[in-house]
Scaffold this active site. Structure first.
Site, PDB file in Angstrom:
ATOM      1  N   ASP A  32       7.144   2.690   9.241  1.00  0.00           N
ATOM      2  CA  ASP A  32       8.421   2.471   8.558  1.00  0.00           C
ATOM      3  C   ASP A  32       9.484   3.362   9.198  1.00  0.00           C
ATOM      4  O   ASP A  32       9.232   4.523   9.537  1.00  0.00           O
ATOM      5  CB  ASP A  32       8.272   2.805   7.066  1.00  0.00           C
ATOM      6  CG  ASP A  32       9.421   2.268   6.238  1.00  0.00           C
ATOM      7  OD1 ASP A  32       9.199   1.322   5.459  1.00  0.00           O
ATOM      8  OD2 ASP A  32      10.564   2.781   6.377  1.00  0.00           O
ATOM      9  N   ILE A  33      10.685   2.830   9.370  1.00  0.00           N
ATOM     10  CA  ILE A  33      11.768   3.577  10.034  1.00  0.00           C
ATOM     11  C   ILE A  33      12.291   4.709   9.152  1.00  0.00           C
ATOM     12  O   ILE A  33      12.900   5.663   9.659  1.00  0.00           O
ATOM     13  CB  ILE A  33      12.916   2.606  10.421  1.00  0.00           C
ATOM     14  CG1 ILE A  33      13.775   3.201  11.520  1.00  0.00           C
ATOM     15  CG2 ILE A  33      13.748   2.217   9.208  1.00  0.00           C
ATOM     16  CD1 ILE A  33      14.720   2.193  12.152  1.00  0.00           C
ATOM     17  N   ASN A  89       6.608  -4.910  -2.811  1.00  0.00           N
ATOM     18  CA  ASN A  89       7.698  -5.186  -3.739  1.00  0.00           C
ATOM     19  C   ASN A  89       8.075  -6.665  -3.675  1.00  0.00           C
ATOM     20  O   ASN A  89       8.059  -7.257  -2.594  1.00  0.00           O
ATOM     21  CB  ASN A  89       8.914  -4.333  -3.372  1.00  0.00           C
ATOM     22  CG  ASN A  89       8.637  -2.844  -3.492  1.00  0.00           C
ATOM     23  OD1 ASN A  89       7.983  -2.412  -4.437  1.00  0.00           O
ATOM     24  ND2 ASN A  89       9.113  -2.059  -2.535  1.00  0.00           N
ATOM     25  N   GLY A  95      12.968  -3.757  -5.791  1.00  0.00           N
ATOM     26  CA  GLY A  95      13.501  -3.035  -4.636  1.00  0.00           C
ATOM     27  C   GLY A  95      13.208  -3.665  -3.297  1.00  0.00           C
ATOM     28  O   GLY A  95      13.333  -3.002  -2.267  1.00  0.00           O
ATOM     29  N   GLN A  96      12.820  -4.947  -3.280  1.00  0.00           N
ATOM     30  CA  GLN A  96      12.584  -5.599  -1.982  1.00  0.00           C
ATOM     31  C   GLN A  96      13.908  -5.756  -1.244  1.00  0.00           C
ATOM     32  O   GLN A  96      14.881  -6.298  -1.797  1.00  0.00           O
ATOM     33  CB  GLN A  96      11.917  -6.972  -2.159  1.00  0.00           C
ATOM     34  CG  GLN A  96      11.553  -7.606  -0.816  1.00  0.00           C
ATOM     35  CD  GLN A  96      10.791  -8.927  -0.941  1.00  0.00           C
ATOM     36  OE1 GLN A  96      10.596  -9.446  -2.039  1.00  0.00           O
ATOM     37  NE2 GLN A  96      10.384  -9.474   0.186  1.00  0.00           N
ATOM     38  N   HIS A 102       5.699  -7.522   3.129  1.00  0.00           N
ATOM     39  CA  HIS A 102       5.140  -6.361   3.824  1.00  0.00           C
ATOM     40  C   HIS A 102       4.440  -5.488   2.805  1.00  0.00           C
ATOM     41  O   HIS A 102       4.956  -5.235   1.712  1.00  0.00           O
ATOM     42  CB  HIS A 102       6.234  -5.571   4.552  1.00  0.00           C
ATOM     43  CG  HIS A 102       7.465  -5.344   3.746  1.00  0.00           C
ATOM     44  ND1 HIS A 102       8.445  -6.308   3.572  1.00  0.00           N
ATOM     45  CD2 HIS A 102       7.863  -4.267   3.024  1.00  0.00           C
ATOM     46  CE1 HIS A 102       9.390  -5.833   2.792  1.00  0.00           C
ATOM     47  NE2 HIS A 102       9.058  -4.597   2.441  1.00  0.00           N
ATOM     48  N   LEU A 103       3.272  -5.037   3.186  1.00  0.00           N
ATOM     49  CA  LEU A 103       2.489  -4.132   2.360  1.00  0.00           C
ATOM     50  C   LEU A 103       2.782  -2.714   2.844  1.00  0.00           C
ATOM     51  O   LEU A 103       2.498  -2.387   4.004  1.00  0.00           O
ATOM     52  CB  LEU A 103       1.003  -4.472   2.531  1.00  0.00           C
ATOM     53  CG  LEU A 103      -0.002  -3.804   1.606  1.00  0.00           C
ATOM     54  CD1 LEU A 103       0.260  -4.210   0.145  1.00  0.00           C
ATOM     55  CD2 LEU A 103      -1.424  -4.192   2.015  1.00  0.00           C
ATOM     56  N   HIS A 104       3.394  -1.900   1.971  1.00  0.00           N
ATOM     57  CA  HIS A 104       3.611  -0.494   2.314  1.00  0.00           C
ATOM     58  C   HIS A 104       2.264   0.223   2.239  1.00  0.00           C
ATOM     59  O   HIS A 104       1.484   0.003   1.300  1.00  0.00           O
ATOM     60  CB  HIS A 104       4.545   0.170   1.300  1.00  0.00           C
ATOM     61  CG  HIS A 104       5.954  -0.331   1.305  1.00  0.00           C
ATOM     62  ND1 HIS A 104       6.986   0.320   1.929  1.00  0.00           N
ATOM     63  CD2 HIS A 104       6.516  -1.435   0.741  1.00  0.00           C
ATOM     64  CE1 HIS A 104       8.118  -0.331   1.747  1.00  0.00           C
ATOM     65  NE2 HIS A 104       7.866  -1.411   1.019  1.00  0.00           N
TER      66      HIS A 104
HETATM   67  P1  AMP Z   1      11.222  -3.031   0.796  1.00  0.00           P
HETATM   68  O1  AMP Z   1      12.329  -2.216   0.169  1.00  0.00           O
HETATM   69  O2  AMP Z   1       9.937  -3.038   0.007  1.00  0.00           O
HETATM   70  O3  AMP Z   1      11.686  -4.431   1.170  1.00  0.00           O
HETATM   71  O4  AMP Z   1      10.846  -2.281   2.129  1.00  0.00           O
HETATM   72  C1  AMP Z   1      11.531  -2.477   3.324  1.00  0.00           C
HETATM   73  C2  AMP Z   1      11.122  -1.356   4.229  1.00  0.00           C
HETATM   74  O5  AMP Z   1      11.446  -1.714   5.557  1.00  0.00           O
HETATM   75  C3  AMP Z   1      11.822  -0.026   3.936  1.00  0.00           C
HETATM   76  O6  AMP Z   1      10.842   0.968   3.644  1.00  0.00           O
HETATM   77  C4  AMP Z   1      12.587   0.250   5.212  1.00  0.00           C
HETATM   78  O7  AMP Z   1      12.638   1.619   5.537  1.00  0.00           O
HETATM   79  C5  AMP Z   1      11.803  -0.549   6.232  1.00  0.00           C
HETATM   80  N1  AMP Z   1      12.556  -0.946   7.407  1.00  0.00           N
HETATM   81  C6  AMP Z   1      13.797  -1.507   7.454  1.00  0.00           C
HETATM   82  N2  AMP Z   1      14.177  -1.709   8.731  1.00  0.00           N
HETATM   83  C7  AMP Z   1      13.144  -1.269   9.516  1.00  0.00           C
HETATM   84  C8  AMP Z   1      12.935  -1.193  10.911  1.00  0.00           C
HETATM   85  N3  AMP Z   1      13.860  -1.595  11.797  1.00  0.00           N
HETATM   86  N4  AMP Z   1      11.763  -0.679  11.363  1.00  0.00           N
HETATM   87  C9  AMP Z   1      10.826  -0.235  10.489  1.00  0.00           C
HETATM   88  N5  AMP Z   1      10.968  -0.284   9.155  1.00  0.00           N
HETATM   89  C10 AMP Z   1      12.115  -0.789   8.676  1.00  0.00           C
END
Ligand code: AMP
Ligand code: ZN
Length: 116
Positions: A32-33, A89, A95-96, A102-104
C-alpha cells in the site's frame, strides 16, 4: 475484464509498476502506498471487480485465492505467527476509495479492535 480507467487494473496488467510482494495468474499482492502498519499489502484479483457487491458465483475460486495470497504475504513478511488482519471495505460508508476490490493485509504491530 479490465477497466481502462482503473489504477489497480493497470497494476494487474503491469502497465503501471506496483511494489509487488506476490503474484499468481489470478491475483496480485503489492505494498500500500500509504501504509497503516509495518506490513500493509493489498491483494487484488487481476480481473476487475468493483465492489464485493459485484462478485458472482464465478469468482468463488478467486476469492479463495485472495486469502491464500494474504497468507503468503503474512508468511513472507514474518507476521503470520504474531498475527495480522485482512479487511475488504465495501462502498463509501466502509471507506472504500478504490473501486477494484482489494484485501488489505495489515500486520507487524498490535492492531486495535473495533476499527474506527
Ligand atoms: P480502500 O480505502 O479500502 O479503498 O483502500 C484503498 C487503498 O489503496 C488505500 O489504503 C490507499 O493507500 C491505497 N492506494 C491508493 N493508491 C495507491 C497506489 N498508487 N499504490 C498503492 N496503494 C494505493
Ligand atoms: Zn480494475
Amino acid at each position: 475484464m479490465s477497466d481502462s480507467d482503473c489504477l489497480f487494473c493497470k497494476f494487474a496488467s503491469g502497465e503501471i509498476k506496483a511494489d509487488v510482494i506476490f503474484e499468481t495468474d489470478n491475483v496480485l499482492a503489492f505494498r500500500d502506498i500509504n501504509p497503516q502498519a509495518p506490513t500493509h499489502a493489498l491483494v487484488i484479483p487481476k480481473r476487475h471487480v468493483s465492489t464485493i457487491n459485484d462478485l458472482t458465483e464465478s469468482d468463488t475460486d478467486t476469492v479463495g485465492q485472495l486469502f491464500l495470497a494474504a497468507r503468503e504475504v503474512a508468511r513472507q513478511e514474518g507476521t503470520d505467527d504474531a498475527g495480522y488482519r485482512t479487511v475488504m471495505n465495501c462502498n463509501a460508508a466502509a471507506g472504500q476509495t478504490v473501486f477494484h476490490i482489494h484485501l488489505h493485509v495489515l500486520g507487524g504491530r498490535k492492531l486495535s479492535w473495533p476499527p474506527g
